[in-house]
Design a protein around this motif. Sequence first.
Motif, short mmCIF file in Angstrom:
data_model
loop_
_atom_site.label_atom_id
_atom_site.label_comp_id
_atom_site.label_asym_id
_atom_site.label_seq_id
_atom_site.Cartn_x
_atom_site.Cartn_y
_atom_site.Cartn_z
N ILE B 156 0.84 -1.21 0.00
CA ILE B 156 0.00 0.00 0.00
C ILE B 156 0.87 1.26 0.00
O ILE B 156 0.56 2.26 -0.64
CB ILE B 156 -0.97 0.00 1.22
CG1 ILE B 156 -1.83 -1.27 1.21
CG2 ILE B 156 -1.86 1.24 1.21
CD1 ILE B 156 -2.66 -1.49 -0.05
N PHE B 157 2.00 1.17 0.71
CA PHE B 157 2.94 2.29 0.71
C PHE B 157 3.44 2.58 -0.72
O PHE B 157 3.49 3.72 -1.17
CB PHE B 157 4.12 1.99 1.64
CG PHE B 157 5.26 2.94 1.50
CD1 PHE B 157 5.12 4.27 1.90
CD2 PHE B 157 6.47 2.54 0.94
CE1 PHE B 157 6.18 5.17 1.75
CE2 PHE B 157 7.52 3.43 0.79
CZ PHE B 157 7.37 4.74 1.20
N GLN B 158 3.80 1.53 -1.43
CA GLN B 158 4.27 1.70 -2.81
C GLN B 158 3.18 2.29 -3.69
O GLN B 158 3.43 3.13 -4.54
CB GLN B 158 4.74 0.36 -3.38
CG GLN B 158 5.98 -0.18 -2.69
CD GLN B 158 6.42 -1.51 -3.29
OE1 GLN B 158 6.37 -1.69 -4.49
NE2 GLN B 158 6.84 -2.43 -2.44
N MET B 159 1.95 1.83 -3.44
CA MET B 159 0.81 2.35 -4.18
C MET B 159 0.68 3.85 -3.91
O MET B 159 0.47 4.65 -4.83
CB MET B 159 -0.45 1.60 -3.72
CG MET B 159 -1.73 2.11 -4.31
SD MET B 159 -3.08 1.02 -3.72
CE MET B 159 -4.45 2.13 -3.91
N ALA B 160 0.84 4.25 -2.65
CA ALA B 160 0.73 5.67 -2.29
C ALA B 160 1.82 6.47 -2.99
O ALA B 160 1.59 7.58 -3.48
CB ALA B 160 0.86 5.83 -0.78
N MET B 161 3.02 5.89 -3.08
CA MET B 161 4.14 6.60 -3.71
C MET B 161 3.91 6.78 -5.21
O MET B 161 4.26 7.80 -5.77
CB MET B 161 5.44 5.81 -3.50
CG MET B 161 5.96 5.80 -2.08
SD MET B 161 6.52 7.42 -1.52
CE MET B 161 8.02 7.64 -2.47
N LEU B 162 3.35 5.78 -5.85
CA LEU B 162 3.23 5.82 -7.32
C LEU B 162 1.92 6.43 -7.80
O LEU B 162 1.76 6.72 -8.98
CB LEU B 162 3.42 4.41 -7.90
CG LEU B 162 4.80 3.79 -7.65
CD1 LEU B 162 4.86 2.35 -8.14
CD2 LEU B 162 5.91 4.59 -8.33
N GLU B 163 0.98 6.63 -6.89
CA GLU B 163 -0.32 7.25 -7.20
C GLU B 163 -0.94 6.73 -8.49
O GLU B 163 -1.11 7.47 -9.46
CB GLU B 163 -0.14 8.78 -7.27
CG GLU B 163 0.35 9.34 -5.96
CD GLU B 163 0.57 10.86 -5.99
OE1 GLU B 163 0.91 11.38 -7.07
OE2 GLU B 163 0.38 11.49 -4.96
N PRO B 164 -1.29 5.45 -8.51
CA PRO B 164 -1.83 4.87 -9.74
C PRO B 164 -3.26 5.33 -10.04
O PRO B 164 -3.96 5.78 -9.14
CB PRO B 164 -1.82 3.37 -9.44
CG PRO B 164 -1.96 3.28 -7.96
CD PRO B 164 -1.22 4.47 -7.41
N GLU B 165 -3.65 5.18 -11.31
CA GLU B 165 -5.03 5.48 -11.67
C GLU B 165 -5.91 4.25 -11.50
O GLU B 165 -7.08 4.34 -11.20
CB GLU B 165 -5.09 5.98 -13.11
CG GLU B 165 -4.53 7.39 -13.24
CD GLU B 165 -4.46 7.83 -14.68
OE1 GLU B 165 -5.52 8.01 -15.30
OE2 GLU B 165 -3.32 7.98 -15.18
N LEU B 166 -5.30 3.10 -11.75
CA LEU B 166 -6.03 1.85 -11.56
C LEU B 166 -5.21 0.92 -10.67
O LEU B 166 -4.13 0.48 -11.05
CB LEU B 166 -6.28 1.16 -12.92
CG LEU B 166 -6.90 -0.25 -12.83
CD1 LEU B 166 -8.28 -0.21 -12.19
CD2 LEU B 166 -6.99 -0.88 -14.22
N ALA B 167 -5.74 0.69 -9.49
CA ALA B 167 -5.04 -0.20 -8.57
C ALA B 167 -5.80 -1.51 -8.46
O ALA B 167 -7.03 -1.51 -8.36
CB ALA B 167 -4.91 0.45 -7.20
N ILE B 168 -5.05 -2.62 -8.56
CA ILE B 168 -5.66 -3.93 -8.37
C ILE B 168 -5.06 -4.51 -7.10
O ILE B 168 -3.83 -4.68 -7.02
CB ILE B 168 -5.35 -4.86 -9.56
CG1 ILE B 168 -5.80 -4.20 -10.86
CG2 ILE B 168 -6.00 -6.22 -9.38
CD1 ILE B 168 -4.95 -4.56 -12.04
N LEU B 169 -5.88 -4.77 -6.12
CA LEU B 169 -5.36 -5.30 -4.87
C LEU B 169 -5.73 -6.77 -4.78
O LEU B 169 -6.89 -7.12 -4.58
CB LEU B 169 -5.94 -4.51 -3.69
CG LEU B 169 -5.67 -3.00 -3.77
CD1 LEU B 169 -6.34 -2.27 -2.61
CD2 LEU B 169 -4.18 -2.71 -3.79
N ASP B 170 -4.70 -7.62 -4.99
CA ASP B 170 -4.96 -9.04 -5.06
C ASP B 170 -4.85 -9.67 -3.67
O ASP B 170 -3.76 -9.81 -3.14
CB ASP B 170 -3.94 -9.68 -6.02
CG ASP B 170 -4.29 -11.13 -6.34
OD1 ASP B 170 -5.35 -11.61 -5.86
OD2 ASP B 170 -3.51 -11.78 -7.05
#
Lengths: 482, 251
Positions: B156-170
């Motif tokens: 989730i931290f990496q997701m916050a850093m990269l600010e994606p438009e489409l996140a898939i949380l598996d």
Amino acid sequence: MEKEQDKILNEITQGDYKYGFYTNIEMETFPKGLNEDVVRMISAKKKEPEFLLEFRLKAFRHWKKMKMPDWAQLNIPEIDYQNIIYYAAPKKKPELESLDEVDPELRETFDKLGIALDEQKRLTGVAVDAVIDSVSVKTTFKETLAELGIIFSSFSEAVREHPDLVRKYLGSVVPYSDNFFAALNSAVFSDGSFCYIPKGVRCPMELSTYFRINAANTGQFERTLIVADESSYVSYLEGCTAPQRDENQLHAAIVEIIAHESAEVKYSTVQNWYPGDKNGLGGIFNFVTKRGICKGDNSKISWTQVETGSAITWKYPSCILKGNNSSAEFYSVAVTNNHQQADTGTKMIHIGKNTRSLIVSKGISAGNSQNSYRGLVKVLKNADNARNFSQCDSLLLGDKCGAHTFPYIEANNSSSVVEHEATTSKIGEDQIFYCNQRGISTEDAIGLIVNGYTKEVLNKLPMEFAVEAQKLLQISLEGSVG
Amino acid sequence: MLIIKDLHAEIDGKEILKGINLELKAGEVHAIMGPNGSGKSTLASVISGRDLVKVTKGKVIYKGNNLLDMSPEARSHAGIFLGFQYPIEIPGVSIINFMKTALNEHRKARGEDAISPSDFLKLMREKKALVEIDSSLVNRSVNEGFSGGEKKRNEIFQMAMLEPELAILDETDSGLDIDALRTVANGVNKLKTPKNATIVITHYQRLLDYIIPDRVHVLYKGRIVKSSGRELAMELEEKGYDWIKKELAND
């Protein structure tokens, strides 16, 4: 995917060895082959004193009785020692008064290699001895160093100007009878570097020797002798490259280091001899004997090597820990790709009391290569409280390469502690994909992972060397995940 | 934002996805639920570009582009983020170094210069606080020796850093205790904007107590067999997947 990888692999393996050029310099060469006359000719050519000719002849006679060692995890094609030229030198007089006298072709060669022979290099604090084929062509900053009493010169010059020092130390760490290649080198060595740091002197700049094989069919047999007198310090660097040729060329060098009481010597190598092409054609056979002795109490020797080149590497920089409380370190990164073979490691011989040694070896194998760590830790009877810690890691890229570890331990003193740790890992597709998913390309991902893996060793290199080594690692491995 | 049409995909010659249809708009959160082996992770692999999955038929359009033509890193640059079910360990590579490399690759793809070290540290501090990740964690090697909870938090931290438009949380919730689950869900919620979309893949309903989905899809044997609002998740929790299986058998 596979096609893509083949493509990358091809691009890389065909283009990466940027030092593969050949310089057209007028050369003086001896006829091919080796016999007593050739040994005498080399000695005469260099106007050597009698003791050195004797040394060579003894070595040669001993070598004739020896057989090439076959215990390494290497597949060595037969080498015809009569088909090699044992002496080749640029025709121009090698002793130069000023830099302006250096053959322009030669200067260009070193410019291409990124080695500035001029005063600018001083800014980066490196004194350079450049050895091309059989002779040293230029040593920089000799005068500056001389003011401190430091002798840094070509080996031939040292023989002429400091025969007593050479006589005292030559062969004192690696006797001519030590092994097949050491005996060969002792018989026919042509030049190399000599370095003496007097008592209590801390050498203010990095000393560096740059070796270049240029001529065809020629073997390179250089010798480096480093003597650090009591309480002195020196950091020494060695780099090497060779032209890209289809035939194999032989390189058999000797490095001897003597550290007196409380002296410290750091020796770093970035070995980038031509590794052969992607099918295993050509490349340098690198059979090198490097050994240091911590002669005095509290002395220290540290070897750091980054081995990326050569078709075959046979090399075990070692330390004899004779002085009490002396210590030795060996840091190594050995990379093999395509059809390269490396059998490398170290020997730590504990003789003195409270001696310590540390071994950190990182092998990386890719392509169809074979990479072996071979190390000996020997603790003699009187080496009370000797300590060794060894860590040998192997990293595999792809499934056609091999990694092997051969640690030998002989402990003859019950108060000694010898520890050995080993790991083998693989750069997995899942790691690459994880990086890809975060936006990092496959090439960069490998670079990132390999740098992370080798950090511990690269950190030991002098700054500018570390950067170069990092790039070299990445180039050597690009496109090698399959 | 994302349109999936009649998607068929196989792994090692075995067909896993058998005609998926899905549409996702900016600002939406979709949950994909389903029993083990129904193809949830395979779908995530197709969207993120993992090459062990072979697409045999169908289309995936992302922001008007054919996603299947893009390399995994190009998809990442275009704003797709996958929170891994089993985050991968990369020994010797610190999270700081890893994230800096990733972030700069994203910036390079947008034609921007590399981020300055001070800006990077500032951004890290900000995002660390957002996802409540332990400060010392970022100095460690990527996922090496992390607990299950630390690994998921790191995702989730990496997701916050990269600010994606489409996140898939598996399966981001798997292996998490209730506190960790809440932290992770909070992080995801804080990162939600009207411009980005999230696909939450989960086996259990409990994550959806914290991350409220706009739509819930049930994936079963490679097909989406039921789509509805949030209430579907509740119903599944109550009746179990057998209910869907039975219903399908009756059809």
